[in-house]
Scaffold this motif. Structure first.
Motif, PDB file in Angstrom:
ATOM      1  N   ASP A  13     -20.210 -85.676 169.630  1.00  0.00           N
ATOM      2  CA  ASP A  13     -18.881 -85.767 170.221  1.00  0.00           C
ATOM      3  C   ASP A  13     -18.901 -86.767 171.384  1.00  0.00           C
ATOM      4  N   PRO A  14     -18.025 -87.797 171.379  1.00  0.00           N
ATOM      5  CA  PRO A  14     -18.045 -88.785 172.462  1.00  0.00           C
ATOM      6  C   PRO A  14     -17.628 -88.242 173.819  1.00  0.00           C
ATOM      7  N   LYS A  15     -17.152 -87.003 173.867  1.00  0.00           N
ATOM      8  CA  LYS A  15     -16.859 -86.393 175.165  1.00  0.00           C
ATOM      9  C   LYS A  15     -18.135 -85.938 175.870  1.00  0.00           C
ATOM     10  N   LEU A  16     -19.257 -85.973 175.143  1.00  0.00           N
ATOM     11  CA  LEU A  16     -20.542 -85.608 175.737  1.00  0.00           C
ATOM     12  C   LEU A  16     -21.223 -86.867 176.276  1.00  0.00           C
ATOM     13  N   PRO A  17     -21.478 -86.973 177.560  1.00  0.00           N
ATOM     14  CA  PRO A  17     -22.162 -88.143 178.108  1.00  0.00           C
ATOM     15  C   PRO A  17     -23.663 -88.047 177.811  1.00  0.00           C
ATOM     16  N   CYS A  18     -24.108 -88.705 176.758  1.00  0.00           N
ATOM     17  CA  CYS A  18     -25.502 -88.594 176.341  1.00  0.00           C
ATOM     18  C   CYS A  18     -25.843 -89.759 175.427  1.00  0.00           C
ATOM     19  N   PHE A  19     -27.107 -89.835 174.997  1.00  0.00           N
ATOM     20  CA  PHE A  19     -27.492 -90.793 173.965  1.00  0.00           C
ATOM     21  C   PHE A  19     -28.577 -90.166 173.103  1.00  0.00           C
ATOM     22  N   GLN A  20     -28.690 -90.664 171.870  1.00  0.00           N
ATOM     23  CA  GLN A  20     -29.541 -90.051 170.859  1.00  0.00           C
ATOM     24  C   GLN A  20     -30.618 -91.031 170.398  1.00  0.00           C
ATOM     25  N   VAL A  21     -31.832 -90.526 170.189  1.00  0.00           N
ATOM     26  CA  VAL A  21     -32.950 -91.347 169.735  1.00  0.00           C
ATOM     27  C   VAL A  21     -33.334 -90.894 168.321  1.00  0.00           C
ATOM     28  N   SER A  22     -33.388 -91.855 167.391  1.00  0.00           N
ATOM     29  CA  SER A  22     -33.699 -91.550 165.994  1.00  0.00           C
ATOM     30  C   SER A  22     -34.811 -92.456 165.501  1.00  0.00           C
ATOM     31  N   GLU A  23     -35.582 -91.958 164.554  1.00  0.00           N
ATOM     32  CA  GLU A  23     -36.737 -92.680 164.021  1.00  0.00           C
ATOM     33  C   GLU A  23     -36.377 -93.431 162.744  1.00  0.00           C
ATOM     34  N   LEU A  24     -37.051 -94.572 162.553  1.00  0.00           N
ATOM     35  CA  LEU A  24     -36.963 -95.307 161.302  1.00  0.00           C
ATOM     36  C   LEU A  24     -38.326 -95.243 160.609  1.00  0.00           C
ATOM     37  N   ALA A  25     -38.398 -94.447 159.551  1.00  0.00           N
ATOM     38  CA  ALA A  25     -39.603 -94.366 158.710  1.00  0.00           C
ATOM     39  C   ALA A  25     -40.866 -94.144 159.544  1.00  0.00           C
ATOM     40  N   SER A  26     -40.897 -93.052 160.287  1.00  0.00           N
ATOM     41  CA  SER A  26     -42.081 -92.753 161.105  1.00  0.00           C
ATOM     42  C   SER A  26     -43.254 -92.360 160.226  1.00  0.00           C
ATOM     43  N   LEU A  27     -44.428 -92.726 160.680  1.00  0.00           N
ATOM     44  CA  LEU A  27     -45.669 -92.388 159.980  1.00  0.00           C
ATOM     45  C   LEU A  27     -46.258 -91.144 160.639  1.00  0.00           C
ATOM     46  N   ASN A  28     -46.267 -90.029 159.914  1.00  0.00           N
ATOM     47  CA  ASN A  28     -46.777 -88.769 160.458  1.00  0.00           C
ATOM     48  C   ASN A  28     -47.928 -88.259 159.595  1.00  0.00           C
ATOM     49  N   ASN A  29     -49.101 -88.160 160.202  1.00  0.00           N
ATOM     50  CA  ASN A  29     -50.283 -87.631 159.512  1.00  0.00           C
ATOM     51  C   ASN A  29     -51.219 -87.049 160.560  1.00  0.00           C
ATOM     52  N   ASN A  30     -52.466 -86.840 160.208  1.00  0.00           N
ATOM     53  CA  ASN A  30     -53.408 -86.247 161.161  1.00  0.00           C
ATOM     54  C   ASN A  30     -53.728 -87.175 162.330  1.00  0.00           C
ATOM     55  N   ARG A  31     -53.454 -88.449 162.155  1.00  0.00           N
ATOM     56  CA  ARG A  31     -53.772 -89.419 163.200  1.00  0.00           C
ATOM     57  C   ARG A  31     -52.564 -89.749 164.062  1.00  0.00           C
ATOM     58  N   PHE A  32     -51.401 -89.860 163.437  1.00  0.00           N
ATOM     59  CA  PHE A  32     -50.183 -90.208 164.155  1.00  0.00           C
ATOM     60  C   PHE A  32     -49.178 -89.071 164.025  1.00  0.00           C
ATOM     61  N   ARG A  33     -48.571 -88.706 165.131  1.00  0.00           N
ATOM     62  CA  ARG A  33     -47.656 -87.564 165.113  1.00  0.00           C
ATOM     63  C   ARG A  33     -46.481 -87.827 166.059  1.00  0.00           C
ATOM     64  N   THR A  34     -45.259 -87.676 165.517  1.00  0.00           N
ATOM     65  CA  THR A  34     -44.047 -87.764 166.332  1.00  0.00           C
ATOM     66  C   THR A  34     -43.234 -86.493 166.122  1.00  0.00           C
ATOM     67  N   LEU A  35     -42.146 -86.385 166.859  1.00  0.00           N
ATOM     68  CA  LEU A  35     -41.285 -85.213 166.736  1.00  0.00           C
ATOM     69  C   LEU A  35     -40.731 -85.091 165.321  1.00  0.00           C
ATOM     70  N   GLY A  36     -40.464 -86.220 164.694  1.00  0.00           N
ATOM     71  CA  GLY A  36     -40.008 -86.202 163.312  1.00  0.00           C
ATOM     72  C   GLY A  36     -38.527 -85.911 163.151  1.00  0.00           C
ATOM     73  N   SER A  37     -37.787 -85.852 164.233  1.00  0.00           N
ATOM     74  CA  SER A  37     -36.343 -85.626 164.163  1.00  0.00           C
ATOM     75  C   SER A  37     -35.681 -86.352 165.327  1.00  0.00           C
ATOM     76  N   SER A  38     -34.386 -86.527 165.218  1.00  0.00           N
ATOM     77  CA  SER A  38     -33.643 -87.133 166.321  1.00  0.00           C
ATOM     78  C   SER A  38     -33.617 -86.183 167.514  1.00  0.00           C
ATOM     79  N   PHE A  39     -33.497 -86.741 168.709  1.00  0.00           N
ATOM     80  CA  PHE A  39     -33.319 -85.902 169.894  1.00  0.00           C
ATOM     81  C   PHE A  39     -32.296 -86.551 170.817  1.00  0.00           C
ATOM     82  N   ILE A  40     -31.630 -85.721 171.603  1.00  0.00           N
ATOM     83  CA  ILE A  40     -30.515 -86.162 172.441  1.00  0.00           C
ATOM     84  C   ILE A  40     -30.891 -86.015 173.911  1.00  0.00           C
TER      85      ILE A  40
END
Length: 267
Positions: A176-203
């Motif tokens: 909702d644009p009434k919320l003053p915030c911004f969102q971070v999203s991943e493009l094709a993240s590599l997740n395995n035993n060596r590399f690990r990210t949240l794996g989802s968007s966060f605000i």
């Protein structure tokens, strides 16, 4: 409509057909005591004619002005999240402006700083993507705290209105644009035993600072896109993103909320 808001500047990409379509609108505006100006700096209403992409360019090319209103007109019969009016029904727009049947809404803007130097404003999103056939590695910091190390094709930072664009295609939330915030999203993240990210968007909230540090491993020329424009900047070390104090003020018809437009566009 206030007498102080009668100077109109039209932003569009000229072509023969569109120029002919606009002539009746120009005439109608002048007949109702609006003045059409040649320079955007002299306008207090900037009218974009095209689609959402043209609207984004209009805001960017006129410097994210804080002392004027932006109006979006669709030149084709298609849904638009920034464009309330249709060029084939411009009588409605002029009538609404004359009879104050408009409401002002304010859209959040993010500011992106590259290497602590060049700053850019974005109404939709800022993305950092690899230009090579290899993944890009980015250390993600939130308020100077290391959050994760991302490895993949890139990261998108979107405003609430930008959440319906590139960010949505990566399964990000529509915000909702009434919320003053911004969102971070991943493009094709590599997740395995060596590399690990949240794996989802966060605000992130309005007081947060996001810093993306690009690992210098040969991927030193990523593409940075600001809304619908791409920049290739050499030797990118970091990109800092925060919510700006600026807001883009647009006009909308009454009974035409953001969520009604989302519904028309996607449902």
């Amino acid at each position: 409509m206030s007498n102080q808001r009668r100077n109109l500047y039209f932003f569009y990409h000229p072509n023969e057909q569109l120029t002919e379509q606009l002539k009746p609108l120009f005439k109608l505006a002048e007949e109702n005591d609006f003045e059409i100006v040649e320079e955007s700096a002299n306008a207090n209403i900037i009218i974009s004619v095209g689609g959402d992409g043209t609207f984004l360019q209009a805001v960017r090319k006129t410097g994210f002005r804080q002392d004027c209103l932006y109006v979006g007109i669709r030149s084709k019969d298609e849904a638009g999240l920034y464009c309330d009016f249709n060029l084939n029904n411009f009588n409605e727009m002029v009538d609404s402006m004359l009879n104050a049947e408009l409401e002002v809404r304010r859209f959040p803007v993010i500011e992106a700083s590259v290497n602590g130097e060049s700053s850019f404003y974005c109404l939709n999103e800022c993305s950092v993507r690899s230009t090579l056939i290899k993944s890009i590695v980015i250390d993600v910091f939130i308020d100077d705290i290391h959050f994760e190390t991302f490895r993949g094709d890139g990261l998108i930072t979107a405003t609430p209105t930008g959440s319906t664009g590139y960010s949505k295609s990566t399964k990000g939330a529509v915000v909702d644009p009434k919320l003053p915030c911004f969102q971070v999203s991943e493009l094709a993240s590599l997740n395995n035993n060596r590399f690990r990210t949240l794996g989802s968007s966060f605000i992130l909230g309005p007081d947060r600072t996001l810093k993306l540090k690009v690992l210098q491993d040969g991927n030193d020329y990523p593409i940075i896109s600001m809304d619908n424009e791409a920049y290739s900047i050499s030797n990118i070390k970091d990109v800092t993103v925060r919510l700006s104090d600026k807001q883009v003020k647009t006009v909308k018809l009454k009974h035409n909320s953001y969520w009604e437009r989302v519904q028309r566009t996607f449902l």
